[in-house]
Design an enzyme around this catalytic site. Structure first.
Site, PDB file in Angstrom:
ATOM      1  N   SER A  91     -27.968 -25.837  23.998  1.00  0.00           N
ATOM      2  CA  SER A  91     -27.249 -26.729  24.898  1.00  0.00           C
ATOM      3  C   SER A  91     -26.221 -25.874  25.622  1.00  0.00           C
ATOM      4  O   SER A  91     -25.370 -25.240  24.997  1.00  0.00           O
ATOM      5  CB  SER A  91     -26.557 -27.834  24.098  1.00  0.00           C
ATOM      6  OG  SER A  91     -25.589 -28.453  24.912  1.00  0.00           O
ATOM      7  N   ASP A  97     -16.990 -33.796  25.305  1.00  0.00           N
ATOM      8  CA  ASP A  97     -17.135 -34.085  26.726  1.00  0.00           C
ATOM      9  C   ASP A  97     -17.107 -35.583  27.022  1.00  0.00           C
ATOM     10  O   ASP A  97     -16.560 -36.009  28.036  1.00  0.00           O
ATOM     11  CB  ASP A  97     -18.406 -33.426  27.270  1.00  0.00           C
ATOM     12  CG  ASP A  97     -18.251 -31.904  27.346  1.00  0.00           C
ATOM     13  OD1 ASP A  97     -17.133 -31.457  27.662  1.00  0.00           O
ATOM     14  OD2 ASP A  97     -19.220 -31.185  27.084  1.00  0.00           O
ATOM     15  N   ASP A 142     -31.507 -34.602  29.954  1.00  0.00           N
ATOM     16  CA  ASP A 142     -30.857 -35.850  29.532  1.00  0.00           C
ATOM     17  C   ASP A 142     -30.420 -36.717  30.710  1.00  0.00           C
ATOM     18  O   ASP A 142     -30.646 -37.926  30.710  1.00  0.00           O
ATOM     19  CB  ASP A 142     -29.640 -35.556  28.655  1.00  0.00           C
ATOM     20  CG  ASP A 142     -30.060 -35.290  27.212  1.00  0.00           C
ATOM     21  OD1 ASP A 142     -31.150 -35.751  26.804  1.00  0.00           O
ATOM     22  OD2 ASP A 142     -29.295 -34.618  26.496  1.00  0.00           O
ATOM     23  N   ARG A 154     -14.471 -31.275  33.475  1.00  0.00           N
ATOM     24  CA  ARG A 154     -14.644 -32.737  33.425  1.00  0.00           C
ATOM     25  C   ARG A 154     -13.682 -33.490  34.339  1.00  0.00           C
ATOM     26  O   ARG A 154     -14.106 -34.404  35.037  1.00  0.00           O
ATOM     27  CB  ARG A 154     -14.579 -33.258  31.981  1.00  0.00           C
ATOM     28  CG  ARG A 154     -15.931 -33.265  31.228  1.00  0.00           C
ATOM     29  CD  ARG A 154     -16.724 -32.044  31.426  1.00  0.00           C
ATOM     30  NE  ARG A 154     -18.046 -32.072  30.820  1.00  0.00           N
ATOM     31  CZ  ARG A 154     -18.913 -31.081  30.913  1.00  0.00           C
ATOM     32  NH1 ARG A 154     -18.610 -29.994  31.587  1.00  0.00           N
ATOM     33  NH2 ARG A 154     -20.092 -31.175  30.345  1.00  0.00           N
TER      34      ARG A 154
HETATM   35  N1  ARG Z   1     -17.090 -26.970  22.652  1.00  0.00           N
HETATM   36  C1  ARG Z   1     -16.797 -26.789  24.019  1.00  0.00           C
HETATM   37  C2  ARG Z   1     -15.841 -27.850  24.511  1.00  0.00           C
HETATM   38  O1  ARG Z   1     -15.711 -28.831  23.881  1.00  0.00           O
HETATM   39  C3  ARG Z   1     -18.033 -26.687  24.856  1.00  0.00           C
HETATM   40  C4  ARG Z   1     -18.764 -27.946  25.138  1.00  0.00           C
HETATM   41  C5  ARG Z   1     -20.042 -27.633  25.823  1.00  0.00           C
HETATM   42  N2  ARG Z   1     -20.644 -28.786  26.351  1.00  0.00           N
HETATM   43  C6  ARG Z   1     -21.960 -28.961  26.431  1.00  0.00           C
HETATM   44  N3  ARG Z   1     -22.351 -30.073  26.954  1.00  0.00           N
HETATM   45  N4  ARG Z   1     -22.815 -28.111  25.953  1.00  0.00           N
HETATM   46  O2  ARG Z   1     -15.195 -27.713  25.507  1.00  0.00           O
END
Ligand code: ARG
Length: 399
Positions: free
Chosen positions: A177, A126, A15, A97
């Site tokens: 993912s 995210d 991506d 992040r």
């Molecule tokens: N659900 C988790 C969170 O919000 C993991 C997110 C994983 N992110 C990803 N881009 N696959 O912190």
């Protein structure tokens, strides 16, 4: 007019590689790709990743090693707060992040950029963390989210990459993912989107059981900071990686949960976090022998709130900072050792000792060393129950 300059958080994956090209073409901007090393394992080395960004059309590509600051500034406060979102998830992605954004903003300033960009979808947490953190640090910067705009399926992205000769190896049949850093690994999508389905073994990398011999791992904490493993002092980021490696080799540290995302979706998430879960478990255990009862309870009441703030992208909120100040003030005496017993699929605390613990053998023991004043208990217990006794005498006992 000069072209817009955009600093993109670049992972080297499909991506964000497509995003480099797409932003360049569709928004007629110059893209500076920034890859931040927060301890994720990557299929390729960082040079290959940098070159891929350039091949996709970036005017510049940088890699920054943020492992140490990620460990010290983000993982450590979260561990000291025993932060587990909804009681289970040690906030892997949520914690990385803010540190990625810190570098995005720094590079945006150096490059005199107009905007930063990320590769998150519109359904996840995210994007919230990227955008809220950026606005908290640099309200004048735009935040671009091409993935929310282009509406590509995974197949479309693969075709786009092929058409524009973006050098990326992707398997069309890889449905997962994945987001990874020092604190653990998040696995989403594929068969796991059915919350009833048992997660397949295939996507796990940190918790494949190879060790069988039972083992005891000793963690040393000083003022709430883990400083050594089995007597060996390590810088924090290396210590986290080492605990992850050892505990993970016993196949322990997976979390399977349905969690509440900030955007209102319930989502089935699978994590493997052997290091962070073991460290939080050991730390909380050492607190049980070093923190006074009321302090420990009040801290426990605040911990879920801390986890929610971090999860919800509010790392930069004054409440998170105030909670950290509180947590800080509780850690001075949290020094000592915790032994973790390891076996296939098992990791649990089997012993703890504090430098200045509140556990007092002569008070706790039932043997001859007993120093507890038993005669004091009689009056104490009578007064403790005096209110209830009075109700019974004056108003009658409850039905
Ligand atoms: N659900 C988790 C969170 O919000 C993991 C997110 C994983 N992110 C990803 N881009 N696959 O912190």
């Amino acid at each position: 007019m000069a072209k817009q300059r955009v600093v993109l958080a670049y992972s080297g994956g499909l991506d964000t590689s497509v995003a480099v090209h797409w932003i360049t073409q569709e928004w007629d901007a110059e893209v500076v790709a920034l890859a931040v090393d927060v301890g994720q394992s990557t299929d390729d080395d960082w040079d290959t990743i940098r070159n891929r960004a350039l091949a996709a059309g970036a005017v510049e590509a940088q890699v920054v090693d943020a492992r140490e600051e990620f460990a010290t500034d983000l993982c450590l406060p979260a561990m000291r707060a025993n932060a587990l979102y909804e009681g289970k998830y040690p906030l892997v992605s949520s914690l990385s992040r803010p540190v990625i954004v810190r570098h995005l903003v720094r590079v945006a300033r150096e490059q005199k950029a107009d905007a930063v960009a990320h590769g998150c979808t519109g359904k996840g947490n995210d994007q919230v963390r990227f955008e809220v953190s950026t606005r908290a640090l640099a309200p004048d910067l735009d935040v671009l989210a091409p993935v929310r705009v282009w509406g590509f399926t995974r197949e479309d992205s693969i075709d786009y990459a092929a058409k524009h000769e973006i050098p990326i190896k992707v398997r069309k049949d890889n449905p997962y993912s994945i987001d990874e850093n020092l604190w653990g690994r998040a696995i989403e999508c594929g068969a796991m989107e059915d919350p009833w389905a048992t997660p397949p073994e295939e996507p796990f990398t940190l918790t494949n059981q190879t060790a069988t011999e039972p083992w005891e791992l000793t963690l040393r904490f000083e003022a709430g900071v883990p400083v050594a493993v089995d007597g060996k002092q390590l810088p924090l980021h290396e210590l986290i990686a080492e605990v992850t490696r050892v505990v993970g080799s016993y196949g322990w540290g997976r979390v399977d949960m349905v969690e509440n995302r900030r955007v209102g979706i319930k989502s089935r998430e699978v994590y493997e976090c052997p290091g962070s879960l073991a460290l939080i478990m050991a730390h909380a255990d050492l607190e049980s022998v070093t923190l006074e009862r009321d302090l420990m309870r009040e801290k426990a009441r605040l911990e879920p709130r801390y986890a929610e703030l971090v999860y919800d992208g509010l790392w930069h909120s004054p409440l998170r900072r105030a909670l950290d100040a509180f947590v800080d003030s509780t850690q001075e005496m949290v020094s000592g050792d915790v032994r973790l017993g390891l076996g296939p699929g098992r990791c649990n605390v089997v012993g703890r000792r504090a430098d200045k613990g509140l556990y007092d053998y002569e008070l706790a023991t039932y043997d001859a060393a007993d120093q507890f004043r038993h005669q004091d208990a009689e009056g104490f217990v009578r007064l403790w129950g005096l209110g209830l006794e009075t109700i019974a005498r004056r108003q009658g006992p409850p039905e």
